[in-house]
Design an enzyme around this catalytic site. Structure first.
Site, PDB file in Angstrom:
ATOM      1  CG  HIS A 103      57.229 -13.195 150.180  1.00  0.00           C
ATOM      2  ND1 HIS A 103      55.426 -13.731 149.886  1.00  0.00           N
ATOM      3  CD2 HIS A 103      56.990 -12.166 149.160  1.00  0.00           C
ATOM      4  CE1 HIS A 103      55.190 -13.023 149.300  1.00  0.00           C
ATOM      5  NE2 HIS A 103      55.800 -12.538 147.948  1.00  0.00           N
ATOM      6  CB  CYS A 143      71.270  -0.451 169.177  1.00  0.00           C
ATOM      7  SG  CYS A 143      70.764   0.241 167.554  1.00  0.00           S
TER       8      CYS A 143
HETATM    9  P1  OAD Z   1      47.868 -17.837 149.464  1.00  0.00           P
HETATM   10  O1  OAD Z   1      46.569 -18.019 150.802  1.00  0.00           O
HETATM   11  O2  OAD Z   1      46.775 -16.837 148.707  1.00  0.00           O
HETATM   12  O3  OAD Z   1      47.011 -19.630 148.635  1.00  0.00           O
HETATM   13  C1  OAD Z   1      47.706 -21.344 148.610  1.00  0.00           C
HETATM   14  C2  OAD Z   1      47.741 -22.074 148.259  1.00  0.00           C
HETATM   15  O4  OAD Z   1      47.047 -23.421 148.726  1.00  0.00           O
HETATM   16  C3  OAD Z   1      46.171 -21.862 147.213  1.00  0.00           C
HETATM   17  O5  OAD Z   1      46.189 -22.419 145.937  1.00  0.00           O
HETATM   18  C4  OAD Z   1      45.220 -23.705 147.820  1.00  0.00           C
HETATM   19  O6  OAD Z   1      44.293 -23.994 147.146  1.00  0.00           O
HETATM   20  C5  OAD Z   1      46.471 -24.198 148.000  1.00  0.00           C
HETATM   21  N1  OAD Z   1      46.130 -25.017 149.455  1.00  0.00           N
HETATM   22  C6  OAD Z   1      46.023 -25.232 149.872  1.00  0.00           C
HETATM   23  N2  OAD Z   1      45.863 -27.131 150.985  1.00  0.00           N
HETATM   24  C7  OAD Z   1      46.948 -27.613 150.481  1.00  0.00           C
HETATM   25  C8  OAD Z   1      48.027 -28.361 149.875  1.00  0.00           C
HETATM   26  N3  OAD Z   1      47.732 -29.403 151.385  1.00  0.00           N
HETATM   27  N4  OAD Z   1      48.819 -29.124 149.487  1.00  0.00           N
HETATM   28  C9  OAD Z   1      48.938 -28.256 148.452  1.00  0.00           C
HETATM   29  N5  OAD Z   1      48.566 -26.584 147.853  1.00  0.00           N
HETATM   30  C10 OAD Z   1      47.651 -26.514 149.206  1.00  0.00           C
HETATM   31  O7  OAD Z   1      48.728 -18.067 149.605  1.00  0.00           O
HETATM   32  P2  OAD Z   1      49.938 -17.659 149.417  1.00  0.00           P
HETATM   33  O8  OAD Z   1      50.263 -17.951 147.618  1.00  0.00           O
HETATM   34  O9  OAD Z   1      51.315 -18.093 149.608  1.00  0.00           O
HETATM   35  O10 OAD Z   1      52.592 -12.675 150.822  1.00  0.00           O
HETATM   36  O11 OAD Z   1      50.168 -16.554 148.829  1.00  0.00           O
HETATM   37  C11 OAD Z   1      51.105 -15.621 148.652  1.00  0.00           C
HETATM   38  C12 OAD Z   1      51.753 -14.228 149.212  1.00  0.00           C
HETATM   39  O12 OAD Z   1      50.524 -13.823 149.597  1.00  0.00           O
HETATM   40  C13 OAD Z   1      52.584 -14.945 150.704  1.00  0.00           C
HETATM   41  O13 OAD Z   1      53.474 -14.735 151.110  1.00  0.00           O
HETATM   42  C14 OAD Z   1      51.969 -13.390 151.540  1.00  0.00           C
HETATM   43  C15 OAD Z   1      50.409 -13.280 151.018  1.00  0.00           C
HETATM   44  O14 OAD Z   1      49.722 -11.954 151.341  1.00  0.00           O
HETATM   45  C16 OAD Z   1      53.108 -11.896 152.265  1.00  0.00           C
HETATM   46  O15 OAD Z   1      53.292 -12.043 153.530  1.00  0.00           O
HETATM   47  C17 OAD Z   1      53.925 -10.931 151.492  1.00  0.00           C
END
Ligand code: OAD
Length: 243
Positions: free
Chosen positions: A119, A150
């Site tokens: 991303h 630029c």
């Molecule tokens: P999310 O916010 O959707 O999910 C975060 C996950 O991390 C959840 O399942 C939590 O339960 C888990 N979590 C929280 N604390 C944790 C810890 N200490 N250890 C392990 N896990 C933990 O974030 P992403 O899955 O990264 O996209 O979201 C995917 C994409 O959606 C992001 O890259 C972003 C967002 O919109 C873009 O910006 C394109």
């Protein structure tokens, strides 16, 4: 200390290729908000207002305000024990590919190499005129907006909703998923595609799937091991398996 299943540890010791996908949860213990969890960005803001090409066209100042705020947060915090453990795992394992949806560059800061950024990243920006992509230090700020040498307007070097992922990064990630013996999904809600497709690809190709998350996700029923808890608490113990 987490108690690991002996079968999982044996599998890790014998694995010749490991692939790891991380999401915002890996940086939660550093103090960065996630997107969908408690206090997450999408609990209080609409992605359509901040993270789409249309939002940037409509109000680039607002979009940049948010990204500058997030950049400042990244600078104010540090990688945590989870990032450090993954970098150490990479040094010890035969072949470990780290694929991330995070844009904070904490994996690299903790010493991981060859990180595949699906991303993009928060640190750089890209000129809409000449296409140059460089770090924030080269931005020329005027009235709440950063410009290129630029003269072109710059945008954050991240992937927004409705945009394609960087093709080379995605291909590398698909290949790593298809070729690995064991695939870890760590700190991701497993909801956003195509990243969320990777563990399924790995599973179909015969890999064991391990999920690390305090909460269940749509991937959990498909995982061979669900290690419930925080990445920063579970991963340091798991590194020992790679010695
Ligand atoms: P999310 O916010 O959707 O999910 C975060 C996950 O991390 C959840 O399942 C939590 O339960 C888990 N979590 C929280 N604390 C944790 C810890 N200490 N250890 C392990 N896990 C933990 O974030 P992403 O899955 O990264 O996209 O979201 C995917 C994409 O959606 C992001 O890259 C972003 C967002 O919109 C873009 O910006 C394109």
């Amino acid at each position: 200390m987490h108690n690991f299943d002996a079968k999982l540890l044996a599998l890790l010791r014998g694995a010749s290729r490991v692939a790891i996908l991380t999401g915002a949860g890996i940086s939660a213990e550093s103090g960065l908000p996630t997107f969908r969890g408690p206090g997450g960005w999408w609990r209080n803001y609409r992605a359509e207002d901040l993270a789409t090409p249309e939002a940037f066209e409509r109000d680039p100042q607002l979009v940049w305000e948010w990204y500058r705020h997030r950049r400042a947060q990244v600078q104010q915090h540090l990688p945590n024990a989870g990032h450090t453990a993954l970098a150490e795992m990479q040094r010890r394992a035969g072949h470990l590919t780290l694929i991330t949806q995070c844009v904070d560059r904490y994996h690299q800061q903790a010493g991981a190499r060859g990180v595949i950024e699906l991303h993009g990243n928060l640190i750089e920006s890209r000129c809409l005129q000449c296409g140059a992509q460089t770090e924030g230090a080269t931005e020329i700020w005027r009235e709440g907006l950063p410009y290129c040498a630029c003269g072109g307007l710059r945008r954050p070097a991240v992937v927004w909703f409705g945009e394609s992922l960087p093709g080379a990064a995605l291909q590398q990630a698909f290949r790593a998923a298809e070729e690995c013996d064991i695939f870890f999904s760590i700190g991701t809600s497993a909801l956003v595609y195509p990243a969320a497709h990777l563990p399924h690809l790995a599973r179909d190709a015969g890999a064991a799937i391990v999920e690390i998350n305090p909460e269940k996700t749509p991937l959990t029923p498909q995982a061979h091991w669900f290690l419930q808890g925080r990445a920063g608490e579970i991963l340091p113990g798991l590194v020992q398996a790679f010695s």
